[in-house]
Motif scaffolding. Structure first.
Motif, PDB file in Angstrom:
ATOM      1  N   ASN A   1       5.293  16.172 -12.048  1.00 39.13           N
ATOM      2  CA  ASN A   1       5.609  16.791 -13.345  1.00 39.13           C
ATOM      3  C   ASN A   1       5.172  15.857 -14.468  1.00 39.13           C
ATOM      4  O   ASN A   1       4.759  14.728 -14.217  1.00 39.13           O
ATOM      5  N   PRO A   2       5.263  16.296 -15.716  1.00 43.96           N
ATOM      6  CA  PRO A   2       4.779  15.466 -16.826  1.00 43.96           C
ATOM      7  C   PRO A   2       5.448  14.114 -16.947  1.00 43.96           C
ATOM      8  O   PRO A   2       4.966  13.241 -17.646  1.00 43.96           O
ATOM      9  N   ASP A   3       6.622  13.920 -16.285  1.00 38.03           N
ATOM     10  CA  ASP A   3       7.291  12.628 -16.348  1.00 38.03           C
ATOM     11  C   ASP A   3       6.862  11.698 -15.240  1.00 38.03           C
ATOM     12  O   ASP A   3       7.417  10.617 -15.057  1.00 38.03           O
ATOM     13  N   GLY A   4       5.896  12.128 -14.399  1.00 41.50           N
ATOM     14  CA  GLY A   4       5.414  11.276 -13.328  1.00 41.50           C
ATOM     15  C   GLY A   4       6.285  11.310 -12.095  1.00 41.50           C
ATOM     16  O   GLY A   4       6.187  10.443 -11.235  1.00 41.50           O
ATOM     17  N   GLU A   5       7.204  12.290 -11.995  1.00 41.33           N
ATOM     18  CA  GLU A   5       8.084  12.399 -10.852  1.00 41.33           C
ATOM     19  C   GLU A   5       7.711  13.624 -10.036  1.00 41.33           C
ATOM     20  O   GLU A   5       7.121  14.583 -10.542  1.00 41.33           O
ATOM     21  N   THR A   6       8.080  13.619  -8.753  1.00 34.87           N
ATOM     22  CA  THR A   6       7.769  14.752  -7.884  1.00 34.87           C
ATOM     23  C   THR A   6       8.904  15.745  -7.891  1.00 34.87           C
ATOM     24  O   THR A   6      10.054  15.407  -8.130  1.00 34.87           O
TER      25      THR A   6
ATOM     26  N   ILE B   1       0.863  -1.177   0.000  1.00 33.59           N
ATOM     27  CA  ILE B   1       0.000   0.000   0.000  1.00 33.59           C
ATOM     28  C   ILE B   1       0.898   1.225   0.000  1.00 33.59           C
ATOM     29  O   ILE B   1       1.831   1.319   0.807  1.00 33.59           O
ATOM     30  N   ALA B   2       0.624   2.160  -0.890  1.00 36.36           N
ATOM     31  CA  ALA B   2       1.491   3.336  -0.992  1.00 36.36           C
ATOM     32  C   ALA B   2       0.685   4.537  -1.439  1.00 36.36           C
ATOM     33  O   ALA B   2      -0.424   4.413  -1.988  1.00 36.36           O
ATOM     34  N   SER B   3       1.244   5.712  -1.168  1.00 36.17           N
ATOM     35  CA  SER B   3       0.634   6.964  -1.620  1.00 36.17           C
ATOM     36  C   SER B   3       1.692   7.849  -2.243  1.00 36.17           C
ATOM     37  O   SER B   3       2.874   7.770  -1.892  1.00 36.17           O
TER      38      SER B   3
ATOM     39  N   TYR C   1       0.824   9.773 -12.070  1.00 32.46           N
ATOM     40  CA  TYR C   1       0.916   9.600 -10.629  1.00 32.46           C
ATOM     41  C   TYR C   1       0.440   8.218 -10.212  1.00 32.46           C
ATOM     42  O   TYR C   1       0.871   7.659  -9.201  1.00 32.46           O
ATOM     43  N   LYS C   2      -0.441   7.642 -11.006  1.00 29.20           N
ATOM     44  CA  LYS C   2      -0.892   6.290 -10.707  1.00 29.20           C
ATOM     45  C   LYS C   2       0.237   5.271 -10.937  1.00 29.20           C
ATOM     46  O   LYS C   2       0.405   4.330 -10.166  1.00 29.20           O
ATOM     47  N   GLU C   3       0.992   5.493 -11.997  1.00 29.64           N
ATOM     48  CA  GLU C   3       2.131   4.617 -12.262  1.00 29.64           C
ATOM     49  C   GLU C   3       3.153   4.724 -11.141  1.00 29.64           C
ATOM     50  O   GLU C   3       3.726   3.725 -10.686  1.00 29.64           O
ATOM     51  N   SER C   4       3.367   5.974 -10.691  1.00 31.67           N
ATOM     52  CA  SER C   4       4.312   6.191  -9.603  1.00 31.67           C
ATOM     53  C   SER C   4       3.824   5.527  -8.322  1.00 31.67           C
ATOM     54  O   SER C   4       4.602   4.940  -7.561  1.00 31.67           O
TER      55      SER C   4
END
Length: 497
Positions: A63-68, A54-56, A91-94
Motif C-alpha cells: 500500500n502507499p505506506d510501504g506495508e503489505t 538477504i530479504a524479499s 517496497y525497497k525501504e520495506s
C-alpha cells in the motif's frame, strides 16, 4: 482563459501524462522480469567476518505506506499508475528493513535480566519493538553496504552486509557517545529537579531516556555521586519518579465571606516536593464562584488568589489540583504510561468558604436597669435599618451599654418644712464590638441637676433623674448617633491579615 478552465486543463494534461507513462512502466516491469536472477537469492553467500542480510518483500500488495495487506481492493488503472509513480520506493525501504532484521538475528544480542529492558519485559511493561529501535538507530549506518537488489513483477529482493569490525566500531563509538550525552542531560535534569523546575527536569529525563533506548538491553555502569550505578536504570527511575511526593498546602482552611461578594484578602496555595518549592507549575481550580489570580507557581512554589465573588450556597469549597495536561505535555517514551499512571496519586488542596450574615446585630443593656432609659434607647436603635436588636448577647456583634449614676451634692438645701436635697446625675452610652474592646461610640449627659425631697432615697432619685434624662436622650441622641456606622466585614476580614 478563466481559472476554472485552467484547472480543468491542468488535470487533463496530468491525466494524459500519467496514461502516456503506462507503456514505459510496463516495459520497466517486463525488463525486471527477464533479468537474470542473482545466485544469492537461492543461496545466501558466506562472507568471512561479515554479517549478511538477504530479504524479499511482495510488491503487488504494497500500500502507499510501504506495508503489505492481504485484502487490498483491486485498484483502477489510474490508481495503479499513481501508486507506481509516487510510492515506487516504499517496497525497497520495506525490503531493506527485513534484510536488517536478518543481520540483527545474526548478532545474537542477549538481554541482560538485570538491564532496564530485562526488568521492563519481566514486568510486562515494554510494548515497543526493540528490533525496530535497534535497526533504525544502530544498524542503519553508512557502514551498511548494499551488495545487490533484484525484482520482478511480484517480489523485491535486496542483499546487505556489514563487517564485524565496522559493526563493533559502530556500536562502541555510538554507545559511548550517546551515553556520555545522556549522562550529562540526566544529571542536568537532576539539578533542575533540585531547583524545583520539575517540568524542565522531566523534559531532560525524557530526552536522556529516548537517547539511550537502543542500548537498554545491557547495563552501562557510570559514577554518580561517588557511587557506581547503571545509567539506563537510573535515568528510568528519575523519569518515572519525577513527579512523586507533590504536596499542595493552603494558607487557610476556611474563608469567611458574604454571599455574592468578594473577600478583600489574598490567600496562597503552596506546591512543594519533599520540602522543595516547585516552580512554574500550573494549577487548576474548581469553584462555582469567581477566583482571581495567576495559577502558575512562582519561585517560592506559591500561587496567590483572591475570592472575587462567592455564590449563595451555604457550603462552598474551592478545590486546587495540579494541571496534569501541562505536566505530561512531554515527548512520548517507551515507558510514558508508567509516568502518567502517577497522576492518580497527585493530591489536591481544598479551601472552605463559610458565609456569614453581614447584618449588624446589637445587644442593648442598661445598668442599673431602668425601663424609661431602655425604652428611649431602643426606639432610636429600632429606627436604624443597619442595626438589628437581639435579646441574646452571645449572638450580638455590637454591645450598647447605658450606665446611669447619681450623687448627692447637697442635703436639705432648704430649711423649710419640706427640706430639698440636690443631686447630680449622669448617663453614659457606649458602643463596642463583641470581638474587641474598642470603643466605637460614646454619648454622655453629665452633671444633670436634680432636686428632690430629702425623704427620697438614692435609688428613687436615680430612677427619677433617669426618667428626666431619657427625655433629653429622645431629643438629641438620634442626631448624635446618626453618623455612627459599622461593618462587621472589616472586623471579620481583619483576622485574615
Amino acid at each position: 482563459m478563466n481559472k476554472k478552465n485552467r484547472s480543468t486543463l491542468v488535470i487533463t494534461v496530468l491525466g494524459l501524462a500519467l496514461f502516456s507513462m503506462t507503456p514505459q512502466i510496463v516495459l520497466a516491469q517486463a525488463k525486471t522480469t527477464t533479468a537474470k536472477q542473482p545466485a544469492w537469492i537461492t543461496k545466501a553467500p558466506t562472507v568471512k567476518n561479515t554479517y549478511v542480510g538477504i530479504a524479499s518483500v511482495p510488491k503487488r500488495s504494497m500500500n502507499p505506506d510501504g506495508e503489505t495487506s492481504e485484502n487490498v481492493p483491486t485498484l483502477q488503472t489510474s490508481s495503479i499508475i499513481v501508486s507506481q509513480l509516487f510510492f515506487n520506493d516504499r517496497y525497497k525501504e520495506s525490503g531493506k528493513k527485513e534484510a536488517l532484521k536478518k543481520i540483527l538475528g545474526s548478532l545474537r544480542l542477549s538481554v541482560d535480566a538485570n538491564s532496564l529492558l530485562g526488568q521492563l519485559i519481566l514486568k510486562g511493561e515494554y510494548n515497543t519493538s526493540f528490533d525496530d529501535v535497534f535497526i533504525d538507530r544502530v544498524l542503519n549506518t553508512p557502514a551498511l553496504k548494499m551488495q545487490g537488489e533484484w525484482e520482478n513483477d511480484d517480489e523485491y529482493w535486496c542483499y546487505y552486509t556489514i563487517t564485524e569490525k565496522d559493526y563493533q566500531d559502530r556500536i562502541t563509538t555510538f554507545e559511548d557517545s550517546i551515553c556520555r550525552q545522556a549522562q550529562t542531560i540526566w544529571e542536568l535534569g537532576i539539578s533542575y529537579q533540585e531547583e524545583g523546575l520539575l517540568y524542565t527536569a522531566a523534559k531532560a529525563y525524557t530526552d536522556a531516556l529516548n537517547m539511550v533506548h537502543p542500548f537498554i538491553y545491557s547495563q552501562h555502569p557510570v559514577k554518580h555521586e561517588f557511587e557506581t550505578v547503571d545509567l539506563f536504570t537510573s535515568i528510568y527511575d528519575s523519569y518515572i519518579h519525577v513527579y512523586d511526593d507533590l504536596k499542595l498546602t493552603s494558607s487557610i482552611d476556611v474563608i469567611p465571606a458574604v454571599a455574592g461578594e468578594g473577600v478583600p484578602a489574598t490567600f496562597t496555595i503552596k506546591l512543594d516536593q519533599r520540602g522543595v518549592p516547585v516552580k512554574k507549575a500550573g494549577l487548576q481550580v474548581k469553584y462555582d464562584g469567581t477566583i482571581d489570580g495567576s495559577l502558575i507557581t512562582d519561585d517560592n512554589g506559591i500561587v496567590s488568589f483572591q475570592v472575587a465573588k462567592t455564590t449563595d450556597e451555604p457550603i462552598q469549597y474551592i478545590s486546587f489540583t495540579l494541571d496534569k495536561d501541562g505536566l505530561f505535555d512531554l515527548p512520548e517514551t517507551y515507558v510514558f504510561k508508567q509516568l502518567t499512571e502517577k497522576a492518580e496519586t497527585f493530591g489536591s488542596a481544598e479551601v472552605g468558604v463559610k458565609l456569614f450574615d453581614p447584618t449588624n446585630y446589637i445587644y442593648i443593656e442598661v445598668n442599673p436597669s431602668d425601663s424609661a432609659t431602655d425604652k428611649a434607647v431602643r426606639e432610636i436603635i429600632a429606627s436604624r435599618r443597619d442595626l438589628s436588636i437581639v435579646t441574646d448577647k452571645s449572638k450580638a456583634d455590637l454591645i450598647m451599654s447605658t450606665k446611669l449614676s447619681t450623687r448627692m451634692d447637697q442635703e436639705s438645701v432648704s430649711a423649710e418644712k419640706w427640706p430639698i436635697s440636690k443631686y447630680s446625675s449622669s448617663l453614659e452610652i457606649t458602643v463596642k464590638p463583641t470581638s474587641t474592646d474598642e470603643e466605637l461610640f460614646r454619648y454622655t449627659i453629665d452633671g444633670f441637676q436634680y432636686l428632690v425631697p430629702a425623704t427620697r432615697n438614692k435609688d428613687q432619685v436615680l430612677h427619677s433623674s433617669a426618667k428626666e434624662m431619657s427625655r433629653q436622650v429622645t431629643r438629641e441622641f438620634a442626631d448624635k448617633f446618626k453618623p455612627f456606622s459599622y461593618d462587621k466585614r472589616g472586623i471579620v476580614w481583619s483576622k485574615l491579615k
